[in-house]
Motif scaffolding. Structure first.
Motif, PDB file in Angstrom:
ATOM      1  N   ARG A  26       7.407  31.912  72.274  1.00 12.21           N
ATOM      2  CA  ARG A  26       6.672  31.465  73.384  1.00 12.21           C
ATOM      3  C   ARG A  26       6.663  29.803  73.550  1.00 12.21           C
ATOM      4  NH1 ARG A  26       4.734  33.820  77.231  1.00 12.21           N
ATOM      5  NH2 ARG A  26       4.471  35.866  76.524  1.00 12.21           N
ATOM      6  N   THR A  27       6.269  29.319  72.269  1.00 11.22           N
ATOM      7  CA  THR A  27       6.877  27.875  72.140  1.00 11.22           C
ATOM      8  C   THR A  27       7.577  27.616  71.256  1.00 11.22           C
ATOM      9  OG1 THR A  27       5.013  27.577  70.674  1.00 11.22           O
ATOM     10  CG2 THR A  27       4.307  27.355  72.892  1.00 11.22           C
ATOM     11  N   LEU A  28       8.313  26.299  71.147  1.00 15.99           N
ATOM     12  CA  LEU A  28       9.401  26.197  70.425  1.00 15.99           C
ATOM     13  C   LEU A  28       8.639  25.398  68.959  1.00 15.99           C
ATOM     14  CD1 LEU A  28      12.223  25.309  69.593  1.00 15.99           C
ATOM     15  CD2 LEU A  28      12.012  23.178  71.018  1.00 15.99           C
ATOM     16  N   ARG A  29       8.961  26.184  67.904  1.00 17.39           N
ATOM     17  CA  ARG A  29       8.429  25.665  66.707  1.00 17.39           C
ATOM     18  C   ARG A  29       9.375  24.704  65.943  1.00 17.39           C
ATOM     19  NH1 ARG A  29       5.511  28.663  63.188  1.00 17.39           N
ATOM     20  NH2 ARG A  29       7.121  27.985  61.382  1.00 17.39           N
ATOM     21  N   GLU A  30       8.681  23.771  65.058  1.00 18.31           N
ATOM     22  CA  GLU A  30       9.512  22.568  64.438  1.00 18.31           C
ATOM     23  C   GLU A  30      10.923  23.157  63.566  1.00 18.31           C
ATOM     24  OE1 GLU A  30      10.043  19.610  65.073  1.00 18.31           O
ATOM     25  OE2 GLU A  30      11.052  19.322  63.118  1.00 18.31           O
ATOM     26  N   ASP A  31      10.624  24.277  63.039  1.00 18.47           N
ATOM     27  CA  ASP A  31      11.732  24.820  62.222  1.00 18.47           C
ATOM     28  C   ASP A  31      13.105  25.279  63.399  1.00 18.47           C
ATOM     29  OD1 ASP A  31      10.147  27.039  63.117  1.00 18.47           O
ATOM     30  OD2 ASP A  31       9.694  27.360  60.843  1.00 18.47           O
ATOM     31  N   ASP A  32      12.525  25.888  64.301  1.00 18.99           N
ATOM     32  CA  ASP A  32      13.438  26.372  65.422  1.00 18.99           C
ATOM     33  C   ASP A  32      14.024  25.236  65.994  1.00 18.99           C
ATOM     34  OD1 ASP A  32      13.507  29.109  65.113  1.00 18.99           O
ATOM     35  OD2 ASP A  32      11.561  29.288  66.255  1.00 18.99           O
ATOM     36  N   ARG A  33      13.340  23.998  66.198  1.00 20.12           N
ATOM     37  CA  ARG A  33      13.817  22.840  66.806  1.00 20.12           C
ATOM     38  C   ARG A  33      14.989  22.242  65.989  1.00 20.12           C
ATOM     39  NH1 ARG A  33      14.220  17.922  66.984  1.00 20.12           N
ATOM     40  NH2 ARG A  33      13.135  17.821  65.154  1.00 20.12           N
ATOM     41  N   GLN A  34      14.609  22.258  64.618  1.00 21.21           N
ATOM     42  CA  GLN A  34      15.639  21.772  63.832  1.00 21.21           C
ATOM     43  C   GLN A  34      16.865  22.475  63.866  1.00 21.21           C
ATOM     44  OE1 GLN A  34      14.104  20.751  59.516  1.00 21.21           O
ATOM     45  NE2 GLN A  34      12.108  20.396  60.834  1.00 21.21           N
ATOM     46  N   ILE A  35      16.754  23.827  63.843  1.00 14.15           N
ATOM     47  CA  ILE A  35      18.122  24.660  63.695  1.00 14.15           C
ATOM     48  C   ILE A  35      18.739  24.421  65.031  1.00 14.15           C
ATOM     49  CG2 ILE A  35      18.626  27.153  63.776  1.00 14.15           C
ATOM     50  CD1 ILE A  35      16.352  27.794  61.609  1.00 14.15           C
ATOM     51  N   LEU A  36      18.139  24.305  66.188  1.00 14.39           N
ATOM     52  CA  LEU A  36      18.843  24.309  67.405  1.00 14.39           C
ATOM     53  C   LEU A  36      19.393  22.951  67.641  1.00 14.39           C
ATOM     54  CD1 LEU A  36      18.860  25.542  70.065  1.00 14.39           C
ATOM     55  CD2 LEU A  36      16.832  24.733  71.042  1.00 14.39           C
ATOM     56  N   ALA A  37      18.766  21.980  67.083  1.00 14.26           N
ATOM     57  CA  ALA A  37      19.581  20.624  67.057  1.00 14.26           C
ATOM     58  C   ALA A  37      20.861  20.689  66.361  1.00 14.26           C
ATOM     59  CB  ALA A  37      18.540  19.536  66.797  1.00 14.26           C
ATOM     60  N   ALA A  38      20.564  21.285  64.928  1.00  9.85           N
ATOM     61  CA  ALA A  38      22.028  21.578  64.307  1.00  9.85           C
ATOM     62  C   ALA A  38      23.002  22.284  64.868  1.00  9.85           C
ATOM     63  CB  ALA A  38      21.530  21.800  62.722  1.00  9.85           C
ATOM     64  N   VAL A  39      22.434  23.377  65.452  1.00 14.29           N
ATOM     65  CA  VAL A  39      23.865  24.077  66.012  1.00 14.29           C
ATOM     66  C   VAL A  39      24.352  23.592  66.956  1.00 14.29           C
ATOM     67  CG1 VAL A  39      23.987  26.408  67.217  1.00 14.29           C
ATOM     68  CG2 VAL A  39      22.336  26.276  65.174  1.00 14.29           C
ATOM     69  N   ARG A  40      23.424  22.886  67.908  1.00 13.45           N
ATOM     70  CA  ARG A  40      23.814  22.090  69.030  1.00 13.45           C
ATOM     71  C   ARG A  40      25.144  21.042  68.677  1.00 13.45           C
ATOM     72  NH1 ARG A  40      19.368  17.922  70.182  1.00 13.45           N
ATOM     73  NH2 ARG A  40      20.683  17.132  68.391  1.00 13.45           N
ATOM     74  N   ASP A  41      24.607  20.290  67.566  1.00 10.94           N
ATOM     75  CA  ASP A  41      25.509  19.385  67.142  1.00 10.94           C
ATOM     76  C   ASP A  41      26.910  19.972  66.430  1.00 10.94           C
ATOM     77  OD1 ASP A  41      23.763  17.475  67.765  1.00 10.94           O
ATOM     78  OD2 ASP A  41      22.932  16.937  65.914  1.00 10.94           O
ATOM     79  N   HIS A  42      26.620  21.018  65.947  1.00 11.33           N
ATOM     80  CA  HIS A  42      27.883  21.636  65.204  1.00 11.33           C
ATOM     81  C   HIS A  42      28.969  22.344  66.388  1.00 11.33           C
ATOM     82  CE1 HIS A  42      30.129  24.328  62.718  1.00 11.33           C
ATOM     83  NE2 HIS A  42      29.791  25.488  63.276  1.00 11.33           N
ATOM     84  N   PHE A  43      28.382  22.843  67.376  1.00 10.12           N
ATOM     85  CA  PHE A  43      29.202  23.606  68.497  1.00 10.12           C
ATOM     86  C   PHE A  43      29.794  22.168  69.181  1.00 10.12           C
ATOM     87  CE2 PHE A  43      26.767  27.669  68.344  1.00 10.12           C
ATOM     88  CZ  PHE A  43      27.753  28.195  67.471  1.00 10.12           C
ATOM     89  N   GLY A  44      28.984  21.152  69.404  1.00  7.38           N
ATOM     90  CA  GLY A  44      29.351  20.112  70.193  1.00  7.38           C
ATOM     91  C   GLY A  44      30.668  19.392  69.175  1.00  7.38           C
ATOM     92  N   ALA A  45      30.292  19.212  68.138  1.00  3.82           N
ATOM     93  CA  ALA A  45      31.413  18.483  67.365  1.00  3.82           C
ATOM     94  C   ALA A  45      32.683  19.352  67.241  1.00  3.82           C
ATOM     95  CB  ALA A  45      30.907  18.303  65.914  1.00  3.82           C
ATOM     96  N   LEU A  46      32.669  20.635  67.199  1.00  4.77           N
ATOM     97  CA  LEU A  46      33.803  21.525  67.117  1.00  4.77           C
ATOM     98  C   LEU A  46      34.587  21.729  68.597  1.00  4.77           C
ATOM     99  CD1 LEU A  46      33.159  24.342  64.546  1.00  4.77           C
ATOM    100  CD2 LEU A  46      34.468  22.136  64.161  1.00  4.77           C
ATOM    101  N   LEU A  47      33.731  21.630  69.490  1.00  4.65           N
ATOM    102  CA  LEU A  47      34.153  22.306  71.149  1.00  4.65           C
ATOM    103  C   LEU A  47      34.136  21.119  71.981  1.00  4.65           C
ATOM    104  CD1 LEU A  47      32.502  25.491  70.916  1.00  4.65           C
ATOM    105  CD2 LEU A  47      34.792  25.241  70.669  1.00  4.65           C
ATOM    106  N   ALA A  48      33.311  20.049  71.790  1.00  3.73           N
ATOM    107  CA  ALA A  48      33.248  19.364  73.151  1.00  3.73           C
ATOM    108  C   ALA A  48      34.438  18.349  73.371  1.00  3.73           C
ATOM    109  CB  ALA A  48      32.221  18.481  72.989  1.00  3.73           C
ATOM    110  N   ALA A  49      35.209  17.940  72.474  1.00  5.84           N
ATOM    111  CA  ALA A  49      36.506  17.367  72.770  1.00  5.84           C
ATOM    112  C   ALA A  49      37.413  18.351  72.925  1.00  5.84           C
ATOM    113  CB  ALA A  49      36.689  16.366  71.435  1.00  5.84           C
ATOM    114  N   SER A  50      37.317  19.585  72.518  1.00  8.83           N
ATOM    115  CA  SER A  50      38.632  20.539  72.727  1.00  8.83           C
ATOM    116  C   SER A  50      38.827  20.820  74.183  1.00  8.83           C
ATOM    117  CB  SER A  50      38.353  21.544  71.810  1.00  8.83           C
ATOM    118  OG  SER A  50      37.424  22.394  72.568  1.00  8.83           O
ATOM    119  N   GLY A  51      38.035  20.504  75.146  1.00  8.91           N
ATOM    120  CA  GLY A  51      38.105  21.031  76.442  1.00  8.91           C
ATOM    121  C   GLY A  51      37.907  22.569  76.693  1.00  8.91           C
ATOM    122  N   ALA A  52      37.467  23.159  75.663  1.00  9.40           N
ATOM    123  CA  ALA A  52      37.421  24.829  75.394  1.00  9.40           C
ATOM    124  C   ALA A  52      36.420  25.273  76.828  1.00  9.40           C
ATOM    125  CB  ALA A  52      36.793  25.355  74.337  1.00  9.40           C
TER     126      ALA A  52
END
Ligand SMILES: C[S@@+](CC[C@H](N)C(=O)[O-])C[C@H]1O[C@@H](n2cnc3c(N)ncnc32)[C@H](O)[C@@H]1O
Length: 257
Positions: free
Chosen positions: A33-59
Protein backbone atom coordinates in the motif's frame (compact mmCIF):
# COMPACT_ATOMS: atom_id res chain seq x y z
CA UNK A 1 12.52 -21.06 18.81
CA UNK A 2 11.06 -19.79 15.60
CA UNK A 3 9.04 -16.61 15.69
CA UNK A 4 6.17 -18.29 13.92
CA UNK A 5 5.73 -21.33 16.10
CA UNK A 6 5.72 -24.81 14.70
CA UNK A 7 6.68 -23.98 11.14
CA UNK A 8 10.09 -25.60 11.18
CA UNK A 9 8.73 -28.77 12.72
CA UNK A 10 6.01 -29.05 10.13
CA UNK A 11 7.31 -29.48 6.61
CA UNK A 12 4.94 -28.25 3.93
CA UNK A 13 5.43 -28.85 0.24
CA UNK A 14 4.20 -26.46 -2.42
CA UNK A 15 1.19 -28.59 -3.24
CA UNK A 16 0.21 -28.84 0.46
CA UNK A 17 0.12 -25.08 1.11
CA UNK A 18 -3.31 -23.38 0.99
CA UNK A 19 -2.83 -21.25 -2.15
CA UNK A 20 -6.57 -21.18 -2.79
CA UNK A 21 -6.91 -19.34 0.54
CA UNK A 22 -4.15 -16.77 -0.11
CA UNK A 23 -5.86 -13.47 0.76
CA UNK A 24 -4.75 -11.10 -2.02
CA UNK A 25 -6.23 -7.97 -0.44
CA UNK A 26 -4.56 -8.62 2.91
CA UNK A 27 -1.20 -9.37 1.28
CA UNK A 28 -1.40 -6.25 -0.90
CA UNK A 29 -2.38 -3.99 2.02
CA UNK A 30 0.36 -5.30 4.24
CA UNK A 31 3.14 -5.19 1.68
CA UNK A 32 2.47 -2.67 -1.07
CA UNK A 33 0.00 0.00 0.00
CA UNK A 34 3.02 2.22 0.58
CA UNK A 35 6.63 1.94 -0.59
CA UNK A 36 8.93 0.52 2.09
CA UNK A 37 12.59 1.53 2.25
CA UNK A 38 13.80 -2.01 1.48
CA UNK A 39 11.54 -2.25 -1.59
CA UNK A 40 12.76 1.21 -2.67
CA UNK A 41 16.36 0.01 -2.53
CA UNK A 42 15.49 -3.15 -4.48
CA UNK A 43 13.50 -1.21 -7.08
CA UNK A 44 16.35 1.29 -7.60
CA UNK A 45 18.89 -1.52 -8.04
CA UNK A 46 16.66 -3.41 -10.50
CA UNK A 47 16.02 -0.17 -12.42
CA UNK A 48 19.75 0.49 -12.75
CA UNK A 49 20.47 -3.13 -13.69
CA UNK A 50 17.88 -3.31 -16.47
CA UNK A 51 18.74 0.25 -17.55
CA UNK A 52 22.45 -0.58 -17.83
CA UNK A 53 21.84 -3.74 -19.87
CA UNK A 54 19.01 -2.53 -22.07
CA UNK A 55 18.84 1.25 -22.40
CA UNK A 56 21.74 1.53 -24.83
CA UNK A 57 20.73 -1.59 -26.79
CA UNK A 58 17.61 -0.01 -28.24
CA UNK A 59 15.69 -3.18 -27.34
CA UNK A 60 11.91 -2.97 -27.71
CA UNK A 61 9.08 -5.46 -28.04
CA UNK A 62 10.54 -7.86 -25.47
CA UNK A 63 8.51 -10.53 -23.71
CA UNK A 64 8.81 -10.17 -19.93
CA UNK A 65 7.93 -12.74 -17.28
CA UNK A 66 7.14 -12.05 -13.63
CA UNK A 67 6.92 -15.45 -11.99
CA UNK A 68 4.65 -15.74 -8.93
CA UNK A 69 3.52 -12.14 -9.34
CA UNK A 70 1.18 -12.16 -6.32
CA UNK A 71 -0.11 -8.64 -5.74
CA UNK A 72 3.14 -6.94 -6.60
CA UNK A 73 3.26 -4.82 -9.75
CA UNK A 74 6.70 -3.28 -9.28
CA UNK A 75 8.70 -6.07 -10.99
CA UNK A 76 6.47 -5.68 -14.06
CA UNK A 77 6.81 -1.88 -13.94
CA UNK A 78 10.60 -2.30 -13.85
CA UNK A 79 10.46 -4.24 -17.16
CA UNK A 80 7.92 -1.96 -18.84
CA UNK A 81 10.07 0.33 -21.06
CA UNK A 82 11.38 -2.62 -23.08
CA UNK A 83 8.36 -4.95 -23.16
CA UNK A 84 5.33 -5.21 -25.42
CA UNK A 85 4.15 -8.29 -23.47
CA UNK A 86 4.60 -9.18 -19.81
CA UNK A 87 3.33 -12.52 -18.49
CA UNK A 88 2.24 -12.37 -14.85
CA UNK A 89 2.32 -16.05 -13.93
CA UNK A 90 0.56 -16.94 -10.69
CA UNK A 91 -0.85 -19.95 -8.87
CA UNK A 92 -3.17 -18.50 -6.18
CA UNK A 93 -6.68 -17.89 -7.57
CA UNK A 94 -7.35 -14.69 -5.56
CA UNK A 95 -4.03 -13.23 -6.73
CA UNK A 96 -4.98 -14.05 -10.33
CA UNK A 97 -8.30 -12.20 -9.87
CA UNK A 98 -6.56 -9.27 -8.15
CA UNK A 99 -3.99 -8.98 -10.96
CA UNK A 100 -6.62 -9.14 -13.71
CA UNK A 101 -8.52 -6.31 -12.07
CA UNK A 102 -5.51 -4.20 -11.03
CA UNK A 103 -3.86 -4.08 -14.46
CA UNK A 104 -6.98 -2.43 -15.95
CA UNK A 105 -6.07 0.83 -14.13
CA UNK A 106 -3.53 0.34 -11.42
CA UNK A 107 -3.95 2.09 -8.08
CA UNK A 108 -2.32 5.37 -7.07
CA UNK A 109 -0.11 3.56 -4.51
CA UNK A 110 2.06 2.40 -7.44
CA UNK A 111 2.83 6.00 -8.43
CA UNK A 112 5.58 6.32 -5.83
CA UNK A 113 7.11 3.07 -7.12
CA UNK A 114 7.01 4.44 -10.68
CA UNK A 115 8.55 7.68 -9.42
CA UNK A 116 11.65 5.76 -8.29
CA UNK A 117 11.91 4.14 -11.72
CA UNK A 118 11.74 7.48 -13.54
CA UNK A 119 15.00 8.51 -11.88
CA UNK A 120 16.52 6.51 -14.77
CA UNK A 121 16.10 8.07 -18.21
CA UNK A 122 14.87 4.84 -19.80
CA UNK A 123 11.60 5.06 -17.83
CA UNK A 124 10.97 8.70 -18.67
CA UNK A 125 10.05 7.66 -22.22
CA UNK A 126 6.96 5.80 -20.98
CA UNK A 127 4.35 8.54 -21.12
CA UNK A 128 1.45 6.58 -19.62
CA UNK A 129 2.63 3.59 -17.56
CA UNK A 130 -0.95 2.63 -16.62
CA UNK A 131 -1.98 2.29 -20.25
CA UNK A 132 1.30 0.56 -21.17
CA UNK A 133 0.93 -2.01 -18.40
CA UNK A 134 -2.70 -2.64 -19.31
CA UNK A 135 -1.81 -3.37 -22.91
CA UNK A 136 1.32 -5.42 -22.12
CA UNK A 137 0.29 -7.50 -19.10
CA UNK A 138 -1.17 -10.97 -19.54
CA UNK A 139 -2.18 -12.77 -16.35
CA UNK A 140 -1.58 -16.52 -16.60
CA UNK A 141 -2.88 -18.84 -13.88
CA UNK A 142 -0.66 -21.85 -13.38
CA UNK A 143 1.79 -23.91 -11.38
CA UNK A 144 5.39 -22.99 -12.15
CA UNK A 145 6.50 -26.57 -11.50
CA UNK A 146 4.30 -28.10 -14.18
CA UNK A 147 2.80 -25.41 -16.41
CA UNK A 148 5.45 -22.79 -17.10
CA UNK A 149 6.52 -22.66 -20.76
CA UNK A 150 10.28 -22.94 -21.36
CA UNK A 151 12.53 -20.49 -23.15
CA UNK A 152 10.01 -17.84 -24.16
CA UNK A 153 10.96 -14.84 -22.04
CA UNK A 154 13.51 -12.17 -22.95
CA UNK A 155 13.64 -10.61 -19.47
CA UNK A 156 12.43 -11.98 -16.15
CA UNK A 157 11.72 -11.32 -12.49
CA UNK A 158 10.76 -13.56 -9.59
CA UNK A 159 10.23 -11.76 -6.28
CA UNK A 160 9.90 -13.54 -2.94
CA UNK A 161 8.69 -16.76 -4.56
CA UNK A 162 11.36 -19.52 -4.75
CA UNK A 163 11.98 -19.45 -0.99
CA UNK A 164 8.37 -18.62 -0.08
CA UNK A 165 6.44 -21.52 -1.62
CA UNK A 166 7.51 -24.54 0.44
CA UNK A 167 9.72 -25.61 3.36
CA UNK A 168 11.67 -27.84 0.96
CA UNK A 169 15.13 -26.82 -0.25
CA UNK A 170 14.63 -29.16 -3.21
CA UNK A 171 11.54 -27.19 -4.23
CA UNK A 172 13.41 -23.91 -3.69
CA UNK A 173 16.05 -25.14 -6.18
CA UNK A 174 13.30 -26.46 -8.47
CA UNK A 175 11.62 -23.04 -8.61
CA UNK A 176 14.93 -21.41 -9.56
CA UNK A 177 15.47 -24.11 -12.23
CA UNK A 178 12.02 -23.51 -13.75
CA UNK A 179 12.51 -19.73 -13.72
CA UNK A 180 15.90 -20.04 -15.41
CA UNK A 181 14.56 -22.41 -18.07
CA UNK A 182 11.73 -19.99 -18.88
CA UNK A 183 14.26 -17.35 -19.95
CA UNK A 184 16.18 -17.12 -23.21
CA UNK A 185 20.00 -17.13 -23.24
CA UNK A 186 21.26 -13.62 -22.49
CA UNK A 187 18.02 -12.53 -20.80
CA UNK A 188 18.47 -9.97 -17.99
CA UNK A 189 16.84 -11.04 -14.72
CA UNK A 190 16.19 -9.88 -11.15
CA UNK A 191 15.26 -12.30 -8.36
CA UNK A 192 14.43 -11.20 -4.80
CA UNK A 193 14.32 -13.34 -1.66
CA UNK A 194 13.37 -13.10 1.99
CA UNK A 195 16.53 -14.06 3.87
CA UNK A 196 16.19 -16.84 6.48
CA UNK A 197 12.40 -16.76 6.34
CA UNK A 198 10.56 -19.19 8.60
CA UNK A 199 7.20 -18.68 6.87
CA UNK A 200 4.57 -15.97 6.74
CA UNK A 201 0.97 -15.25 7.53
CA UNK A 202 -1.51 -13.85 5.04
CA UNK A 203 -4.92 -13.13 6.51
CA UNK A 204 -5.68 -16.06 8.78
CA UNK A 205 -3.47 -18.60 6.98
CA UNK A 206 0.19 -19.51 7.33
CA UNK A 207 2.39 -20.09 4.30
CA UNK A 208 5.65 -22.02 4.20
CA UNK A 209 9.19 -20.82 3.52
CA UNK A 210 12.59 -22.37 3.10
CA UNK A 211 15.43 -20.62 4.96
CA UNK A 212 17.97 -19.36 2.44
CA UNK A 213 20.98 -17.08 2.72
CA UNK A 214 23.31 -15.38 0.28
CA UNK A 215 25.37 -18.53 -0.43
CA UNK A 216 22.22 -20.57 -1.22
CA UNK A 217 21.14 -17.92 -3.73
CA UNK A 218 24.56 -17.88 -5.38
CA UNK A 219 24.65 -21.71 -5.48
CA UNK A 220 21.24 -21.93 -7.09
CA UNK A 221 21.78 -19.28 -9.77
CA UNK A 222 25.44 -19.42 -10.72
CA UNK A 223 25.02 -22.42 -13.00
CA UNK A 224 22.56 -20.43 -15.11
CA UNK A 225 23.89 -16.90 -14.90
CA UNK A 226 26.67 -15.09 -16.70
CA UNK A 227 29.76 -14.29 -14.62
CA UNK A 228 28.47 -10.80 -13.77
CA UNK A 229 25.85 -12.23 -11.33
CA UNK A 230 25.59 -10.18 -8.11
CA UNK A 231 23.72 -11.12 -4.93
CA UNK A 232 23.32 -8.30 -2.40
CA UNK A 233 21.75 -8.06 1.06
CA UNK A 234 19.25 -5.44 2.08
CA UNK A 235 19.02 -4.95 5.86
CA UNK A 236 15.67 -4.68 7.59
CA UNK A 237 15.16 -0.89 7.69
CA UNK A 238 13.61 0.13 11.03
CA UNK A 239 10.30 -1.66 11.24
CA UNK A 240 10.37 -5.26 9.92
CA UNK A 241 7.62 -6.27 7.51
CA UNK A 242 6.79 -9.16 9.84
CA UNK A 243 8.59 -11.43 12.28
CA UNK A 244 10.71 -14.33 11.08
CA UNK A 245 13.26 -13.11 8.52
CA UNK A 246 16.62 -11.35 8.68
CA UNK A 247 16.61 -9.14 5.57
CA UNK A 248 16.13 -9.35 1.83
CA UNK A 249 18.42 -10.62 -0.91
CA UNK A 250 18.57 -9.43 -4.49
CA UNK A 251 20.18 -11.36 -7.35
CA UNK A 252 20.85 -9.42 -10.55
CA UNK A 253 22.32 -10.88 -13.68
CA UNK A 254 21.64 -12.21 -17.13
CA UNK A 255 21.30 -15.74 -18.39
CA UNK A 256 24.36 -17.36 -19.81
CA UNK A 257 24.51 -17.36 -23.63
C1 LIG B 1 5.38 -14.47 -0.96
S1 LIG B 1 4.37 -14.39 -2.37
C2 LIG B 1 5.26 -13.26 -3.41
C3 LIG B 1 4.34 -12.49 -4.33
C4 LIG B 1 4.98 -11.36 -5.14
N1 LIG B 1 5.90 -11.85 -6.14
C5 LIG B 1 5.67 -10.33 -4.29
O1 LIG B 1 6.73 -9.85 -4.70
O2 LIG B 1 5.15 -9.94 -3.27
C6 LIG B 1 4.65 -15.95 -3.16
C7 LIG B 1 3.87 -16.07 -4.44
O3 LIG B 1 4.21 -17.30 -5.11
C8 LIG B 1 3.03 -17.83 -5.68
N2 LIG B 1 3.22 -19.28 -5.89
C9 LIG B 1 3.39 -20.22 -4.95
N3 LIG B 1 3.53 -21.44 -5.52
C10 LIG B 1 3.48 -21.24 -6.86
C11 LIG B 1 3.54 -22.13 -7.97
N4 LIG B 1 3.72 -23.42 -7.81
N5 LIG B 1 3.41 -21.58 -9.21
C12 LIG B 1 3.21 -20.26 -9.37
N6 LIG B 1 3.14 -19.37 -8.35
C13 LIG B 1 3.27 -19.87 -7.10
C14 LIG B 1 2.00 -17.53 -4.62
O4 LIG B 1 0.69 -17.65 -5.07
C15 LIG B 1 2.37 -16.10 -4.23
O5 LIG B 1 1.77 -15.16 -5.08
Amino acid sequence: MDLISGLDEEAQTNSQAPWDKFDAKDYFSHNYRTLREDDRQILAAVRDHFGALLAASGATGLHGLDLGAGTNLYPALAMLPWCSAITLFERAPKNVDWLRSEIQQYGTNWDEFWQVLTEHQAYQGVADPRARLKSAADVRPGDLFTELPEGGADIGTMFFVAESLSTSYTEYRGAIDHFARALRPGAPFAVAFMENSVGYEVGTHTFPACKVGQSDVIDSLQGYADSDLTVSRIDVPGQPLRPGYTGMLLALGRMRD
